[in-house]
Design a protein around this motif. Sequence first.
Motif, PDB file in Angstrom:
ATOM      1  N   PRO A  50       7.486  11.475 -49.085  1.00 53.77           N
ATOM      2  CA  PRO A  50       8.382  12.456 -48.484  1.00 53.77           C
ATOM      3  C   PRO A  50       7.664  13.621 -47.812  1.00 53.77           C
ATOM      4  O   PRO A  50       8.245  14.298 -46.986  1.00 53.77           O
ATOM      5  N   ALA A  51       6.408  13.877 -48.150  1.00 54.37           N
ATOM      6  CA  ALA A  51       5.652  14.959 -47.498  1.00 54.37           C
ATOM      7  C   ALA A  51       4.566  14.323 -46.631  1.00 54.37           C
ATOM      8  O   ALA A  51       3.687  13.639 -47.160  1.00 54.37           O
ATOM      9  N   PRO A  52       4.616  14.507 -45.320  1.00 49.33           N
ATOM     10  CA  PRO A  52       3.606  13.899 -44.453  1.00 49.33           C
ATOM     11  C   PRO A  52       2.203  14.417 -44.767  1.00 49.33           C
ATOM     12  O   PRO A  52       1.937  15.608 -44.696  1.00 49.33           O
ATOM     13  N   PHE A  53       1.308  13.501 -45.153  1.00 47.48           N
ATOM     14  CA  PHE A  53      -0.041  13.904 -45.543  1.00 47.48           C
ATOM     15  C   PHE A  53      -1.105  13.488 -44.534  1.00 47.48           C
ATOM     16  O   PHE A  53      -2.276  13.784 -44.715  1.00 47.48           O
ATOM     17  N   LEU A  54      -0.727  12.810 -43.476  1.00 52.83           N
ATOM     18  CA  LEU A  54      -1.632  12.493 -42.379  1.00 52.83           C
ATOM     19  C   LEU A  54      -1.049  13.055 -41.090  1.00 52.83           C
ATOM     20  O   LEU A  54       0.148  12.949 -40.860  1.00 52.83           O
ATOM     21  N   ALA A  55      -1.898  13.645 -40.258  1.00 57.68           N
ATOM     22  CA  ALA A  55      -1.453  14.203 -38.983  1.00 57.68           C
ATOM     23  C   ALA A  55      -2.406  13.776 -37.886  1.00 57.68           C
ATOM     24  O   ALA A  55      -3.629  13.753 -38.087  1.00 57.68           O
ATOM     25  N   ASP A  56      -1.852  13.432 -36.739  1.00 56.48           N
ATOM     26  CA  ASP A  56      -2.656  13.029 -35.595  1.00 56.48           C
ATOM     27  C   ASP A  56      -3.546  14.186 -35.159  1.00 56.48           C
ATOM     28  O   ASP A  56      -3.086  15.309 -34.987  1.00 56.48           O
ATOM     29  N   ASP A  57      -4.825  13.907 -35.010  1.00 57.07           N
ATOM     30  CA  ASP A  57      -5.788  14.908 -34.550  1.00 57.07           C
ATOM     31  C   ASP A  57      -6.149  14.574 -33.106  1.00 57.07           C
ATOM     32  O   ASP A  57      -6.900  13.631 -32.863  1.00 57.07           O
ATOM     33  N   PRO A  58      -5.611  15.315 -32.132  1.00 55.14           N
ATOM     34  CA  PRO A  58      -5.814  14.953 -30.731  1.00 55.14           C
ATOM     35  C   PRO A  58      -7.259  15.047 -30.275  1.00 55.14           C
ATOM     36  O   PRO A  58      -7.638  14.444 -29.280  1.00 55.14           O
ATOM     37  N   GLY A  59      -8.106  15.740 -30.992  1.00 49.99           N
ATOM     38  CA  GLY A  59      -9.497  15.896 -30.594  1.00 49.99           C
ATOM     39  C   GLY A  59     -10.397  14.739 -31.003  1.00 49.99           C
ATOM     40  O   GLY A  59     -11.461  14.545 -30.426  1.00 49.99           O
ATOM     41  N   THR A  60      -9.998  13.951 -32.002  1.00 47.67           N
ATOM     42  CA  THR A  60     -10.894  12.907 -32.503  1.00 47.67           C
ATOM     43  C   THR A  60     -10.289  11.524 -32.514  1.00 47.67           C
ATOM     44  O   THR A  60     -10.949  10.577 -32.928  1.00 47.67           O
ATOM     45  N   SER A  61      -9.057  11.362 -32.107  1.00 42.48           N
ATOM     46  CA  SER A  61      -8.455  10.047 -32.239  1.00 42.48           C
ATOM     47  C   SER A  61      -7.656   9.681 -30.997  1.00 42.48           C
ATOM     48  O   SER A  61      -7.511  10.462 -30.059  1.00 42.48           O
ATOM     49  N   VAL A  62      -7.126   8.471 -31.029  1.00 36.64           N
ATOM     50  CA  VAL A  62      -6.228   8.027 -29.970  1.00 36.64           C
ATOM     51  C   VAL A  62      -4.943   8.845 -30.099  1.00 36.64           C
ATOM     52  O   VAL A  62      -4.362   8.917 -31.176  1.00 36.64           O
ATOM     53  N   PRO A  63      -4.519   9.489 -29.013  1.00 40.28           N
ATOM     54  CA  PRO A  63      -3.315  10.323 -29.102  1.00 40.28           C
ATOM     55  C   PRO A  63      -2.085   9.529 -29.540  1.00 40.28           C
ATOM     56  O   PRO A  63      -1.874   8.396 -29.102  1.00 40.28           O
ATOM     57  N   HIS A  64      -1.319  10.124 -30.410  1.00 43.49           N
ATOM     58  CA  HIS A  64      -0.041   9.595 -30.913  1.00 43.49           C
ATOM     59  C   HIS A  64      -0.193   8.309 -31.730  1.00 43.49           C
ATOM     60  O   HIS A  64       0.715   7.503 -31.792  1.00 43.49           O
ATOM     61  N   HIS A  65      -1.353   8.125 -32.368  1.00 42.98           N
ATOM     62  CA  HIS A  65      -1.581   7.000 -33.281  1.00 42.98           C
ATOM     63  C   HIS A  65      -2.285   7.532 -34.522  1.00 42.98           C
ATOM     64  O   HIS A  65      -3.261   8.258 -34.435  1.00 42.98           O
ATOM     65  N   ILE A  66      -1.798   7.132 -35.682  1.00 43.26           N
ATOM     66  CA  ILE A  66      -2.405   7.544 -36.944  1.00 43.26           C
ATOM     67  C   ILE A  66      -3.501   6.555 -37.313  1.00 43.26           C
ATOM     68  O   ILE A  66      -3.305   5.346 -37.266  1.00 43.26           O
ATOM     69  N   GLY A  67      -4.677   7.086 -37.671  1.00 41.44           N
ATOM     70  CA  GLY A  67      -5.808   6.257 -38.076  1.00 41.44           C
ATOM     71  C   GLY A  67      -6.640   6.965 -39.128  1.00 41.44           C
ATOM     72  O   GLY A  67      -6.316   8.069 -39.575  1.00 41.44           O
ATOM     73  N   LEU A  68      -7.734   6.344 -39.507  1.00 44.14           N
ATOM     74  CA  LEU A  68      -8.601   6.911 -40.541  1.00 44.14           C
ATOM     75  C   LEU A  68      -9.267   8.210 -40.114  1.00 44.14           C
ATOM     76  O   LEU A  68      -9.645   9.027 -40.946  1.00 44.14           O
ATOM     77  N   GLU A  69      -9.427   8.419 -38.821  1.00 44.19           N
ATOM     78  CA  GLU A  69     -10.107   9.613 -38.325  1.00 44.19           C
ATOM     79  C   GLU A  69      -9.187  10.825 -38.201  1.00 44.19           C
ATOM     80  O   GLU A  69      -9.638  11.901 -37.842  1.00 44.19           O
ATOM     81  N   ASP A  70      -7.915  10.674 -38.488  1.00 43.69           N
ATOM     82  CA  ASP A  70      -6.968  11.781 -38.345  1.00 43.69           C
ATOM     83  C   ASP A  70      -7.049  12.742 -39.527  1.00 43.69           C
ATOM     84  O   ASP A  70      -7.755  12.500 -40.498  1.00 43.69           O
ATOM     85  N   THR A  71      -6.292  13.811 -39.438  1.00 44.79           N
ATOM     86  CA  THR A  71      -6.349  14.890 -40.419  1.00 44.79           C
ATOM     87  C   THR A  71      -5.616  14.513 -41.705  1.00 44.79           C
ATOM     88  O   THR A  71      -4.428  14.191 -41.679  1.00 44.79           O
TER      89      THR A  71
END
Length: 106
Positions: A50-71
């Motif tokens: 219920p609490a989002p614990f991953l956030a897209d990091d536009p500086g290090t990852s593919v925009p608008h996709h969640i991956g291991l490199e995100d925040t």
Amino acid sequence: MRIVAATIVLALVASLATAWISPATDERAMYGLEGPLEANWRSRKVAGWPAPFLADDPGTSVPHHIGLEDTFRPGPFIATFSFWFLVISAVVRLARWGTHTLRQRL
């Protein structure tokens, strides 16, 4: 003691499994540096429930996709883990109570 350990493992698995859920959010992040500043602020994809614990990091990852490199956000992850721990604990307690009640009736 084994029930508590199993509950912790199940809550951890359930928490990590919710990384595939992307709830709607009003979070915004800056994607790009070209053009007017206002045009670069776009909605940010998050994951976890219920609490989002991953956030897209536009500086290090593919925009608008969640991956291991995100925040990774530890606070919301603990909240998500706690939620699932309480839900699984309640289900286990109800199951044990139901089994105990059924044994008494027989």
